[in-house]
Write an enzyme that holds these catalytic residues in place. Structure first.
Site, PDB file in Angstrom:
ATOM      1  N   HIS A  85      -3.023  -7.784  -4.877  1.00  0.00           N
ATOM      2  CA  HIS A  85      -3.057  -6.763  -3.824  1.00  0.00           C
ATOM      3  C   HIS A  85      -1.650  -6.290  -3.498  1.00  0.00           C
ATOM      4  O   HIS A  85      -1.382  -5.081  -3.425  1.00  0.00           O
ATOM      5  CB  HIS A  85      -3.730  -7.348  -2.582  1.00  0.00           C
ATOM      6  CG  HIS A  85      -3.728  -6.447  -1.385  1.00  0.00           C
ATOM      7  ND1 HIS A  85      -4.837  -5.746  -0.972  1.00  0.00           N
ATOM      8  CD2 HIS A  85      -2.745  -6.142  -0.484  1.00  0.00           C
ATOM      9  CE1 HIS A  85      -4.542  -5.050   0.113  1.00  0.00           C
ATOM     10  NE2 HIS A  85      -3.266  -5.279   0.427  1.00  0.00           N
ATOM     11  N   GLU A  86      -0.730  -7.235  -3.307  1.00  0.00           N
ATOM     12  CA  GLU A  86       0.632  -6.855  -2.944  1.00  0.00           C
ATOM     13  C   GLU A  86       1.346  -6.163  -4.100  1.00  0.00           C
ATOM     14  O   GLU A  86       2.087  -5.194  -3.893  1.00  0.00           O
ATOM     15  CB  GLU A  86       1.414  -8.084  -2.483  1.00  0.00           C
ATOM     16  CG  GLU A  86       0.874  -8.725  -1.203  1.00  0.00           C
ATOM     17  CD  GLU A  86       0.763  -7.744  -0.045  1.00  0.00           C
ATOM     18  OE1 GLU A  86       1.579  -6.791   0.029  1.00  0.00           O
ATOM     19  OE2 GLU A  86      -0.147  -7.924   0.787  1.00  0.00           O
ATOM     20  N   TYR A  99       1.287   5.419   4.658  1.00  0.00           N
ATOM     21  CA  TYR A  99       0.578   4.299   5.237  1.00  0.00           C
ATOM     22  C   TYR A  99       0.121   4.605   6.664  1.00  0.00           C
ATOM     23  O   TYR A  99       0.550   3.980   7.637  1.00  0.00           O
ATOM     24  CB  TYR A  99       1.470   3.068   5.215  1.00  0.00           C
ATOM     25  CG  TYR A  99       0.707   1.772   5.298  1.00  0.00           C
ATOM     26  CD1 TYR A  99      -0.189   1.403   4.305  1.00  0.00           C
ATOM     27  CD2 TYR A  99       0.891   0.920   6.365  1.00  0.00           C
ATOM     28  CE1 TYR A  99      -0.882   0.226   4.379  1.00  0.00           C
ATOM     29  CE2 TYR A  99       0.206  -0.274   6.455  1.00  0.00           C
ATOM     30  CZ  TYR A  99      -0.681  -0.613   5.455  1.00  0.00           C
ATOM     31  OH  TYR A  99      -1.376  -1.797   5.533  1.00  0.00           O
ATOM     32  N   ASP A 107      -3.154  -0.505  14.064  1.00  0.00           N
ATOM     33  CA  ASP A 107      -3.121  -0.700  12.612  1.00  0.00           C
ATOM     34  C   ASP A 107      -2.848   0.602  11.865  1.00  0.00           C
ATOM     35  O   ASP A 107      -3.499   0.913  10.861  1.00  0.00           O
ATOM     36  CB  ASP A 107      -4.453  -1.318  12.171  1.00  0.00           C
ATOM     37  CG  ASP A 107      -4.452  -1.810  10.737  1.00  0.00           C
ATOM     38  OD1 ASP A 107      -3.363  -2.119  10.216  1.00  0.00           O
ATOM     39  OD2 ASP A 107      -5.538  -1.860  10.146  1.00  0.00           O
ATOM     40  N   HIS A 109       0.420  -2.571  -4.253  1.00  0.00           N
ATOM     41  CA  HIS A 109       1.153  -1.724  -3.303  1.00  0.00           C
ATOM     42  C   HIS A 109       2.415  -1.172  -3.962  1.00  0.00           C
ATOM     43  O   HIS A 109       2.798  -0.015  -3.734  1.00  0.00           O
ATOM     44  CB  HIS A 109       1.532  -2.510  -2.058  1.00  0.00           C
ATOM     45  CG  HIS A 109       0.477  -2.552  -1.004  1.00  0.00           C
ATOM     46  ND1 HIS A 109      -0.182  -1.436  -0.554  1.00  0.00           N
ATOM     47  CD2 HIS A 109      -0.042  -3.601  -0.300  1.00  0.00           C
ATOM     48  CE1 HIS A 109      -1.052  -1.779   0.393  1.00  0.00           C
ATOM     49  NE2 HIS A 109      -0.993  -3.084   0.552  1.00  0.00           N
ATOM     50  N   GLU A 169      -4.411   0.857   1.132  1.00  0.00           N
ATOM     51  CA  GLU A 169      -4.974  -0.486   1.216  1.00  0.00           C
ATOM     52  C   GLU A 169      -6.118  -0.676   0.214  1.00  0.00           C
ATOM     53  O   GLU A 169      -6.215  -1.708  -0.455  1.00  0.00           O
ATOM     54  CB  GLU A 169      -5.487  -0.757   2.626  1.00  0.00           C
ATOM     55  CG  GLU A 169      -4.434  -1.225   3.590  1.00  0.00           C
ATOM     56  CD  GLU A 169      -3.830  -2.542   3.152  1.00  0.00           C
ATOM     57  OE1 GLU A 169      -4.583  -3.473   2.795  1.00  0.00           O
ATOM     58  OE2 GLU A 169      -2.592  -2.651   3.153  1.00  0.00           O
ATOM     59  N   HIS A 221      -6.524  -1.004   7.636  1.00  0.00           N
ATOM     60  CA  HIS A 221      -7.237  -2.161   7.102  1.00  0.00           C
ATOM     61  C   HIS A 221      -8.724  -2.113   7.439  1.00  0.00           C
ATOM     62  O   HIS A 221      -9.527  -2.774   6.776  1.00  0.00           O
ATOM     63  CB  HIS A 221      -6.646  -3.463   7.651  1.00  0.00           C
ATOM     64  CG  HIS A 221      -5.278  -3.773   7.129  1.00  0.00           C
ATOM     65  ND1 HIS A 221      -4.131  -3.385   7.789  1.00  0.00           N
ATOM     66  CD2 HIS A 221      -4.870  -4.423   6.010  1.00  0.00           C
ATOM     67  CE1 HIS A 221      -3.077  -3.799   7.097  1.00  0.00           C
ATOM     68  NE2 HIS A 221      -3.493  -4.429   6.015  1.00  0.00           N
TER      69      HIS A 221
END
Length: 452
Positions: free
Chosen positions: A167-168, A182, A264, A171, A191, A269
């Site tokens: 996931h990271e 974002y 957020d 990004h 995301e 998210h």
């Protein structure tokens, strides 16, 4: 915009702080460690236990160019080198999980999508594990991947689910391709794209079809005793957990339930559940494997030039349909988006953006200091207030800090994926401050107010 991306979303912390204040206090201070990190760059605009062994042979974690460091539970980056391609397993489970995860992630992008590292040019990936004490987060800071060991109460180590690492890294791929902002719908897409390739990696390592896969993100991240199957469920958003401390998973699965929120970064998210479900449905419709079927379509859309910084759900849907017309399965992709309430935009529509980041709260004249924090990998939110004229032992130091801080002259950038966002309210002034922009004085204010 600086490039840092963290893993935990803000809404979980709100429940933890209210339902389990002893736990929340313990890792609120740790989460504030992120404030020390700075990014001088601008952004343009699996559970492992179920997977392969973490290192029965050195070749298991070969892959592309990468290096794992340890911070030794400190916060200096990158730390000491502990493992590189070709090395034997270190014997440190966290280090070896990171090695297997990054090797698998790089192999996915290179072997399936023809991409050499996150930048497409073979950049060496730097990873740091054992970051901070009781640190319950993971992030990409524009330079490297960083993983905490968890808080020991709610979260396990962040290298445990291989999909957290993927996931990271994804990004970073998004940053070097479409550069999705974002915030709002573009942030939710940012995301979601990370979850898409995280799911593809996990399923590839487990040799699963879309029908066999569990479609959970962060399975195994929560410690025993927490009623959670994972952090997100791409097949059934809103069902990953239901726990007294965490609350119920609030992700929507359809555009009709889109969450318009100030938290957020506009609910990135939360609302990522909508495009997540579209990918799941497309993967089922196209068939084969997720990484070689729908995953190719999503990658082609991300890198094909039609998706840009403020593309919204309809614009991204259109890009995936266009990619599927070339690769196959367009009817399944279009049907998947329609099932979540999204009609792909035409090129002429020029659809961009969607709900974005709201302005910070208005100024207040009360003699108090209030701090509200959102963001992070889990999307948690927490807030607290200290009366400057009361008998709170923190009031004296806070009064001195308030006299020195000028919020009106503060320079801030843009939100960073998976990093924290602070709404700081001082007597007569307030501002929204992104984690990387906190000054030393503001960092201390955050620590004093939130770390109770």
């Amino acid at each position: 915009m600086s490039r840092t991306r963290c893993f935990l979303p803000p809404y979980l912390l709100q429940h933890l702080a209210s339902a389990r204040p002893d736990v929340a206090a313990r890792w609120e201070g740790t989460l504030a460690v992120d404030e020390r990190l700075r990014s001088a760059r601008l952004m343009a605009s699996g559970r492992m236990a179920a997977g392969p062994s973490t290192g029965s042979t050195a070749s298991t974690a070969a892959g592309g160019a990468w290096v794992v460091h340890t911070a030794g539970n400190g916060t200096d980056l990158p730390g000491d080198v502990v493992r590189s391609p070709g090395d034997e397993p270190s014997g440190d489970l966290t280090v070896d999980e990171a090695a297997v995860g990054i090797a698998g992630s790089l192999a996915l992008f290179e072997e399936v999508y023809g991409r050499s590292s996150y930048d497409g040019e073979g950049a060496t990936v730097s990873l740091t594990v054992h970051y901070g004490r009781d640190y319950a987060n993971a992030f990409w800071d524009g330079t490297q991947l960083v993983f905490g060991d968890g808080d020991g109460e709610v979260f396990d180590r962040f290298t445990k689910p291989v999909d957290v690492l993927a996931h990271e890294l994804a990004h970073a791929v998004t940053e070097h391709t479409a550069g999705l902002e974002y915030q709002g719908q573009s942030g939710a897409l940012n995301e979601s794209v990370s979850d898409v390739f995280a799911a593809c990696l996990k399923q590839r390592l487990l040799a699963q079809t879309p029908l066999e896969a569990d479609w959970l993100i962060g399975e195994g991240l929560f410690l025993p005793g927490v009623d959670a199957r994972g952090l997100r469920d791409m097949a059934n958003p809103g069902t990953a957990y239901d726990d007294p401390a965490l609350g119920r998973d609030p992700q929507p699965a359809h555009l009709d339930d889109y969450v318009d929120t100030t938290d957020d970064n506009g609910g990135v998210h939360l609302n990522s559940g909508i495009p997540n479900r579209a990918f799941h449905l497309a993967a089922l419709g196209i068939g084969g494997t997720s990484w070689d079927g729908a995953g190719r379509v999503w990658y082609a859309a991300l890198t094909g030039g039609q998706v840009h910084a403020r593309t919204d759900f309809a614009g991204f849907a259109a890009a995936t349909v266009a990619a599927a017309r070339e690769l196959g399965g367009a009817e399944h992709v279009e049907a998947a988006w329609e099932q979540v309430g999204i009609t792909p935009a035409t090129v002429e529509d020029g659809r961009t953006g969607g709900p974005g980041l709201p302005p910070p709260p208005g100024s207040e004249s009360a003699r108090s200091v209030r701090v509200r924090r959102g963001g992070g990998f889990a999307g948690l939110t927490t807030e607290a207030e200290v009366d400057l004229d009361g008998d709170d032992e923190r009031a004296g130091e806070l009064r001195g800090l308030v006299e020195r801080i000028d919020l009106t002259g503060l320079r801030t950038g843009r939100p960073q994926p998976d990093r924290f966002v602070y709404d700081v309210q001082l007597p007569g002034a307030s501002a929204r401050v992104f984690e990387q922009d906190l000054t030393e004085d503001l960092r201390r204010v955050v620590e004093l107010v939130l770390d109770q």
